[in-house]
Design a protein around this motif. Structure first.
Motif, short mmCIF file in Angstrom:
data_model
loop_
_atom_site.label_atom_id
_atom_site.label_comp_id
_atom_site.label_asym_id
_atom_site.label_seq_id
_atom_site.Cartn_x
_atom_site.Cartn_y
_atom_site.Cartn_z
N VAL A 1 0.83 -1.21 0.00
CA VAL A 1 0.00 0.00 0.00
C VAL A 1 0.87 1.25 0.00
O VAL A 1 0.62 2.21 -0.74
CB VAL A 1 -0.95 -0.01 1.22
CG1 VAL A 1 -1.65 1.34 1.36
CG2 VAL A 1 -1.97 -1.12 1.09
N SER A 2 1.93 1.25 0.81
CA SER A 2 2.82 2.40 0.91
C SER A 2 3.52 2.69 -0.42
O SER A 2 3.57 3.84 -0.88
CB SER A 2 3.84 2.17 2.02
OG SER A 2 4.79 3.22 2.06
N GLU A 3 4.07 1.64 -1.03
CA GLU A 3 4.78 1.82 -2.30
C GLU A 3 3.85 2.27 -3.42
O GLU A 3 4.19 3.14 -4.22
CB GLU A 3 5.49 0.51 -2.69
CG GLU A 3 6.70 0.16 -1.85
CD GLU A 3 7.95 0.93 -2.24
OE1 GLU A 3 7.85 1.82 -3.12
OE2 GLU A 3 9.02 0.64 -1.67
N VAL A 4 2.67 1.67 -3.49
CA VAL A 4 1.72 2.03 -4.54
C VAL A 4 1.24 3.47 -4.36
O VAL A 4 1.14 4.24 -5.32
CB VAL A 4 0.54 1.04 -4.59
CG1 VAL A 4 -0.55 1.55 -5.52
CG2 VAL A 4 1.02 -0.34 -5.04
N GLY B 1 2.71 -3.98 -25.69
CA GLY B 1 1.74 -3.83 -24.61
C GLY B 1 1.78 -2.45 -24.00
O GLY B 1 2.79 -2.06 -23.38
N THR B 2 0.71 -1.71 -24.15
CA THR B 2 0.64 -0.35 -23.63
C THR B 2 0.87 -0.29 -22.12
O THR B 2 1.55 0.61 -21.61
CB THR B 2 -0.73 0.27 -23.95
OG1 THR B 2 -0.90 0.30 -25.37
CG2 THR B 2 -0.87 1.68 -23.38
N PHE B 3 0.31 -1.25 -21.39
CA PHE B 3 0.37 -1.21 -19.94
C PHE B 3 1.57 -1.97 -19.36
O PHE B 3 1.71 -2.05 -18.13
CB PHE B 3 -0.93 -1.75 -19.35
CG PHE B 3 -2.12 -0.86 -19.63
CD1 PHE B 3 -2.32 0.29 -18.90
CD2 PHE B 3 -3.01 -1.18 -20.64
CE1 PHE B 3 -3.40 1.11 -19.15
CE2 PHE B 3 -4.09 -0.37 -20.90
CZ PHE B 3 -4.30 0.79 -20.16
N ASN B 4 2.42 -2.54 -20.19
CA ASN B 4 3.60 -3.23 -19.69
C ASN B 4 4.47 -2.26 -18.88
O ASN B 4 4.75 -1.15 -19.33
CB ASN B 4 4.43 -3.80 -20.84
CG ASN B 4 3.70 -4.86 -21.62
OD1 ASN B 4 2.66 -5.36 -21.19
ND2 ASN B 4 4.24 -5.23 -22.78
N GLY B 5 4.90 -2.68 -17.69
CA GLY B 5 5.72 -1.82 -16.86
C GLY B 5 4.94 -0.71 -16.19
O GLY B 5 5.50 0.34 -15.86
N HIS B 6 3.64 -0.92 -15.96
CA HIS B 6 2.79 0.07 -15.30
C HIS B 6 3.41 0.48 -13.96
O HIS B 6 3.88 -0.36 -13.20
CB HIS B 6 1.39 -0.50 -15.09
CG HIS B 6 0.36 0.49 -14.74
ND1 HIS B 6 0.24 1.02 -13.47
CD2 HIS B 6 -0.61 1.07 -15.48
CE1 HIS B 6 -0.76 1.89 -13.45
NE2 HIS B 6 -1.31 1.94 -14.66
N ILE B 7 3.39 1.77 -13.68
CA ILE B 7 4.12 2.29 -12.52
C ILE B 7 3.64 1.66 -11.21
O ILE B 7 4.44 1.32 -10.33
CB ILE B 7 3.99 3.83 -12.44
CG1 ILE B 7 4.52 4.47 -13.73
CG2 ILE B 7 4.78 4.36 -11.24
CD1 ILE B 7 5.91 4.04 -14.12
N MET B 8 2.33 1.49 -11.04
CA MET B 8 1.84 0.89 -9.80
C MET B 8 2.28 -0.57 -9.67
O MET B 8 2.58 -1.04 -8.57
CB MET B 8 0.32 1.00 -9.73
CG MET B 8 -0.16 2.41 -9.44
SD MET B 8 -1.92 2.49 -8.99
CE MET B 8 -2.68 2.16 -10.57
#
Length: 464
Positions: free
Chosen positions: A109-112, A334-341
């Motif tokens: 939760v903290s990291e996200v 993939g557009t969402f590959n490596g999504h920050i969250m």
């Protein structure tokens, strides 16, 4: 006939004796539990009636839907869930491993939350995604990795990479094995025995609406069957994909020496070996199943346990076998590959899943498996316990299950009763008759006592 020994890093305990259960009594108990389910879960029933108006089967994954209707969840924290009827339920499914660190793990939760200060999606390289890749490569002992968003994507792209690397199309998989819903692998996931062919040389039973291409199917733990397929078709086979421990049909353990022989055959016939660790991964131990079992594949697929509950998956392995991604023979998109969250979740899970934390969870799992085995012995039930890492299951057979045909011979009537019993008594298990429990980092002694005591009540009821 000699009894096969399972891999020493796995757990299986088969009873020395058992007594059959009365089928008519089981049917009556099943009806009682079904009636109780409908009585207790009125709000879930109403939620289902609303959901089916806009969602086929009332759920966003076919597997999440079951008769008479699935339980609808309102919230979850740690090892527990609360359903829309207000019942607190011990979660032993834990998202099939996705919630290995527990629901709303503070570190995740903290990291996200912190990631939301810098962005959500860049669709560009970033130090954040590079850091996550370095962490997973270091942990799983691989050289290169690419992120995806689901286990299906990872296995699909791993197969494509193997095809590009070899210039061949054929795929070999294990009968009963599940590797996501990509066309190439929707073959003989749970075929009917009427279509499946001989046990030592199964047919490729193609799933509905799938176009898999060239495919071959072999029984698990049968190295001779694998060599027969390789010797006949090696010129057109690109890869052999397998879960090192099958976790789609309960938990099916590799025989001692089986995976080593698989590795040797793939080397001999120049066939790419892919381990599907979507369901094992960190649930197998701090470095995954391949490292723990001592057999290293060419490519590996990961998901679930590495993401802390955020949609995340990956495939990777030796740089040589990832070369088709680099040189363009196998574009991976993939557009969402490596999504920050998702990258933030990797960081959190990497910090939390220490050897000590996973060792504690596994010791609780071994305790649960051992105590449930003792109950099985006490009530002479036709069942046994199987485990690997932090996962375990009760298999409703008094004989070891080494392959899909053995699994099909287990008692599904008792399995269905056990499933409904758990849901009625405050335990959330996966919506299938062949899945496993998971002891997460959020489970403790109280949770283990709860599940063991519940199984004892079931055992008493089965014997009347």
């Amino acid at each position: 006939m000699k009894t096969q020994t399972h891999h020493p890093q796995t757990f299986r305990s088969v009873p020395t004796h058992s007594k059959p259960l009365d089928s008519a009594r089981l049917e009556k108990l099943l009806e009682q539990q079904l009636d109780l389910y409908k009585t207790k879960l009125l709000s879930s029933g109403l939620e289902y009636q609303l959901a089916v108006q806009n969602i086929p089967l009332g759920a966003h994954s076919t597997f999440q839907s079951f008769e008479p209707y699935p339980i609808s969840i309102a919230s979850a924290k740690g090892a527990w869930m609360t359903d829309v009827d207000g019942r607190k339920m011990l979660d032993l499914s834990m998202g099939f491993g996705s919630m290995l660190v527990g629901h709303l793990n503070p570190e995740v939760v903290s990291e996200v939350r912190a990631s939301l200060d810098v962005g959500t999606l860049y669709t560009a390289p970033s130090p954040i995604s590079r850091d996550a890749a370095e962490r997973l490569c270091r942990r799983f002992g691989i050289e290169q990795i690419r992120f995806t968003n689901s286990g299906t994507e990872s296995t699909m792209y791993a197969v494509r990479t193997a095809r590009a690397y070899t210039g061949k199309e054929g795929v070999v998989k294990v009968e009963g094995g599940y590797h996501g819903s990509g066309d190439a692998l929707m073959v003989s996931t749970k075929p009917s025995l009427e279509k499946a062919g001989p046990a030592d040389s199964p047919n490729s039973v193609i799933g509905n609406a799938s176009v898999p291409g060239e495919s071959y199917v072999v029984p698990f733990n049968n190295i001779q069957a694998l060599e027969n397929v390789f010797s006949k078709h090696a010129k057109t086979i690109a890869c052999f994909i397998v879960e090192p421990v099958l976790e789609n049909i309960g938990i099916v353990l590799p025989d001692e020496g089986y995976l080593e022989a698989v590795r040797s055959l793939c080397d001999q016939y120049k066939i790419v070996l892919i381990f599907d660790e979507v369901k094992t991964g960190l649930t197998a131990g701090p470095q995954g199943a391949a490292q723990r079992l001592g057999v290293i594949p060419d490519l590996i697929c990961m998901a679930k346990s590495i993401g802390g509950g955020i949609p995340l998956a990956a495939f990777g392995g030796k740089a040589e076998f990832m070369q088709p991604v680099t040189d363009g023979r196998m574009p991976h998109l993939g557009t969402f590959n490596g999504h920050i969250m998702a990258m933030a979740a990797v960081r959190a899970v990497d910090k939390v899943c220490t050897p000590a934390a996973l060792e504690k969870a596994e010791s609780l799992n071994i305790q649960a498996l051992t105590r449930i085995r003792e109950i099985i012995d006490e009530f002479e039930l036709p069942a046994h316990t199987v485990g690997f890492g932090v996962k375990g299951c009760v298999t409703w057979s008094d004989k070891p299950v080494r392959n899909y045909r053995d699994y099909k011979a287990t008692d599904f009537q008792i399995a269905e009763l056990s499933f409904l019993w758990s849901l009625n008594h405050g335990i959330m298990t996966p919506p299938g008759l062949d899945e496993q429990w998971l002891i997460s980092l959020a489970h403790d002694q109280g949770e283990v006592d709860f599940m063991v005591n519940d199984f004892k009540e079931l055992a008493k009821t089965l014997r009347g």
